[in-house]
Design an enzyme around this catalytic site. Structure first.
Site, PDB file in Angstrom:
ATOM      1  N   HIS A   1      52.933   7.011   8.719  1.00 28.93           N
ATOM      2  CA  HIS A   1      52.280   5.819   8.152  1.00 28.93           C
ATOM      3  C   HIS A   1      53.788   5.713   8.061  1.00 28.93           C
ATOM      4  O   HIS A   1      53.598   4.783   6.575  1.00 28.93           O
ATOM      5  CB  HIS A   1      51.777   6.088   6.918  1.00 28.93           C
ATOM      6  CG  HIS A   1      51.395   5.072   6.692  1.00 28.93           C
ATOM      7  ND1 HIS A   1      49.786   4.869   6.342  1.00 28.93           N
ATOM      8  CD2 HIS A   1      51.029   3.762   6.667  1.00 28.93           C
ATOM      9  CE1 HIS A   1      48.684   3.669   5.421  1.00 28.93           C
ATOM     10  NE2 HIS A   1      50.068   2.984   5.775  1.00 28.93           N
ATOM     11  N   ILE A   2      54.517   5.291   9.000  1.00 28.09           N
ATOM     12  CA  ILE A   2      55.408   4.685   8.563  1.00 28.09           C
ATOM     13  C   ILE A   2      56.271   2.701   8.724  1.00 28.09           C
ATOM     14  O   ILE A   2      57.473   2.835   9.638  1.00 28.09           O
ATOM     15  CB  ILE A   2      56.829   5.373   9.133  1.00 28.09           C
ATOM     16  CG1 ILE A   2      56.217   5.719  10.895  1.00 28.09           C
ATOM     17  CG2 ILE A   2      56.856   6.873   8.842  1.00 28.09           C
ATOM     18  CD1 ILE A   2      57.416   6.413  12.168  1.00 28.09           C
TER      19      ILE A   2
ATOM     20  N   GLU B   1      45.749  11.196   4.751  1.00 29.59           N
ATOM     21  CA  GLU B   1      46.960  11.428   4.996  1.00 29.59           C
ATOM     22  C   GLU B   1      47.543  12.497   4.211  1.00 29.59           C
ATOM     23  O   GLU B   1      47.794  11.887   2.702  1.00 29.59           O
ATOM     24  CB  GLU B   1      47.431   9.775   4.740  1.00 29.59           C
ATOM     25  CG  GLU B   1      46.910   9.086   5.994  1.00 29.59           C
ATOM     26  CD  GLU B   1      48.118   7.566   6.362  1.00 29.59           C
ATOM     27  OE1 GLU B   1      47.190   6.626   7.393  1.00 29.59           O
ATOM     28  OE2 GLU B   1      48.618   7.527   4.928  1.00 29.59           O
TER      29      GLU B   1
ATOM     30  N   SER C   1      38.634 -10.965  17.508  1.00 34.46           N
ATOM     31  CA  SER C   1      39.256 -11.931  15.410  1.00 34.46           C
ATOM     32  C   SER C   1      38.158 -12.411  14.246  1.00 34.46           C
ATOM     33  O   SER C   1      37.224 -12.980  15.233  1.00 34.46           O
ATOM     34  CB  SER C   1      40.689 -12.283  15.584  1.00 34.46           C
ATOM     35  OG  SER C   1      41.318 -12.119  14.440  1.00 34.46           O
ATOM     36  N   ARG C   2      38.370 -11.975  13.652  1.00 38.68           N
ATOM     37  CA  ARG C   2      37.250 -12.679  12.644  1.00 38.68           C
ATOM     38  C   ARG C   2      37.460 -14.412  12.912  1.00 38.68           C
ATOM     39  O   ARG C   2      37.145 -14.857  12.599  1.00 38.68           O
ATOM     40  CB  ARG C   2      37.483 -12.314  11.273  1.00 38.68           C
ATOM     41  CG  ARG C   2      36.745 -13.402  10.108  1.00 38.68           C
ATOM     42  CD  ARG C   2      36.855 -13.038   8.803  1.00 38.68           C
ATOM     43  NE  ARG C   2      38.716 -12.238   8.349  1.00 38.68           N
ATOM     44  CZ  ARG C   2      38.883 -12.577   7.242  1.00 38.68           C
ATOM     45  NH1 ARG C   2      37.659 -11.561   6.529  1.00 38.68           N
ATOM     46  NH2 ARG C   2      39.992 -12.373   6.822  1.00 38.68           N
ATOM     47  N   THR C   3      39.587 -14.872  12.943  1.00 42.75           N
ATOM     48  CA  THR C   3      39.827 -16.092  12.852  1.00 42.75           C
ATOM     49  C   THR C   3      40.387 -16.698  14.284  1.00 42.75           C
ATOM     50  O   THR C   3      40.844 -15.911  14.480  1.00 42.75           O
ATOM     51  CB  THR C   3      40.545 -16.756  11.812  1.00 42.75           C
ATOM     52  OG1 THR C   3      39.876 -16.391  10.170  1.00 42.75           O
ATOM     53  CG2 THR C   3      40.795 -17.820  12.113  1.00 42.75           C
TER      54      THR C   3
ATOM     55  N   GLY D   1      46.007 -11.232  13.191  1.00 45.57           N
ATOM     56  CA  GLY D   1      46.671 -11.624  12.066  1.00 45.57           C
ATOM     57  C   GLY D   1      48.142 -12.163  12.195  1.00 45.57           C
ATOM     58  O   GLY D   1      48.378 -12.402  13.646  1.00 45.57           O
TER      59      GLY D   1
ATOM     60  N   SER E   1      46.603   0.631  11.563  1.00 44.94           N
ATOM     61  CA  SER E   1      45.850  -0.322  10.449  1.00 44.94           C
ATOM     62  C   SER E   1      45.820   0.659   9.531  1.00 44.94           C
ATOM     63  O   SER E   1      46.883   0.700   7.824  1.00 44.94           O
ATOM     64  CB  SER E   1      44.434  -0.927  10.590  1.00 44.94           C
ATOM     65  OG  SER E   1      43.547  -0.421  11.632  1.00 44.94           O
TER      66      SER E   1
END
Length: 329
Positions: free
Chosen positions: A291-292, A272, A180-182, A159, A242
């Site tokens: 998670h920065i 987290e 990837s899905r697409t 994406g 992700s």
């Protein structure tokens, strides 16, 4: 005038999970804000005033109990792209708009992905610890890293963030595979030198570095587990920017302890933060950040501006630029 501004509920200004004080003017320029703690002191008084709920770092949680106290609510404006923390069908069923902020988080997240890749490959954190240790009297020649230039990077999820990672990787002359899905267009693939892998297994077998950049959905929850890790090279490094739930952390611990893969660099975990006795915290071949991915001043500013723009549109009854609807709506 201040009294003409619509009311908005936020988590807090300052604190560990609140809005940066120096950016709070972006909210107050257009809304009269009330913080969650103050709201809870008298929800019967404050609830009917609230027309917008701003979610920053997943707070306040848009749970039915809270939404039920906001009869005038018109919009839930969430900062970031992921919407796994909100019940989209339920919010839509209330006649409330939901919006996120795509397009403004991709650069900073991709930058961090490359930072984690480089830091893990070149063992930068370990090097720093040796360099600053007061007991260090000589520099070790045995702190060997992994060559990044010319290596193969596998990107799971191509994406916006995944593609930005590919753009940066091209500068390191990396061979780029993606699953990837697409599928991207031929022109987009050629622009970054990326090759599509029909099979995730094929990507895992061939990659020196594997970066996870998918959205959290029922299909991607637990996407990387024992089987997938066993397919990777024993010299491979896994990077996850992700969501923590995409990765089976118990399987990862075993893979790292057994040498199934070389190392992992994670900006996201589940939960987290991790419990302080979690085995991932004690492994020398794990690099963790809290998670920065979107934590830069310019990105935070752009997120807030987009949140406000979405919320103002909803309050005024105008089309919401980044409205999120349940599937098939």
């Amino acid at each position: 005038m201040e009294e003409d501004k619509p009311w908005a509920l936020i988590s807090e200004v300052g604190g560990e999970c609140g809005y940066l004080q120096e950016l709070s003017h972006i909210l107050t320029q257009h809304f009269r804000i009330i913080c969650y703690k103050e709201f809870l002191q008298n929800p019967a008084l404050h609830g009917p005033k609230i027309q917008a709920l701003f979610i920053w770092k997943f707070l306040p949680e848009a749970e039915p109990a809270l939404l039920g106290m906001l009869p005038s609510l018109k919009v839930v404006a969430s900062g970031g792209v992921g919407i796994d923390h909100v019940d989209v069908p339920y919010i839509n069923s209330l006649g409330v708009k939901l919006a996120n902020t795509p397009g403004v988080v991709s650069d900073s997240t991709a930058d961090l992905a490359m930072g984690l890749l480089l830091a893990s490959a070149r063992r930068i954190l370990e090097g720093n610890q040796i360099a600053v240790d007061p007991m260090t009297t000589s520099l070790p020649g045995s702190l060997m890293g992994v060559e990044v230039t010319g290596s193969t990077l596998g990107i799971i999820g191509m994406g916006e963030v995944g593609y930005k990672i590919a753009q940066r990787s091209k500068g390191f002359e990396m061979k780029i595979l993606y699953h990837s899905r697409t599928k991207r267009s031929v022109a987009e693939e050629q622009a970054v030198g990326a090759s599509y892998c029909e099979s995730l297994s094929d990507l895992l077998r061939r990659s020196d570095f594997v970066t996870i950049a998918v959205k959290l959905t029922p299909d991607t929850t637990g996407l990387i587990g024992h089987r997938e890790l066993s397919l990777m090279k024993p010299t491979a490094i896994l990077i996850n920017i992700s969501r923590g739930q995409v990765l089976d952390q118990d399987a990862l611990v075993k893979a790292l302890q057994s040498g199934t893969i070389r190392a992992a660099a994670l900006d996201v975990t589940h939960p987290e933060p991790l419990p302080r006795d979690h085995p991932l915290l004690g492994l020398p071949n794990v690099l963790l950040t809290p998670h920065i991915g979107i934590n830069t001043y310019s990105t935070a500013e752009r997120i807030l501006e987009k949140m406000v723009k979405n919320a103002l549109a909803a309050v005024k009854g105008l089309p919401v630029p980044n409205e999120v609807k349940q599937p098939n709506c």
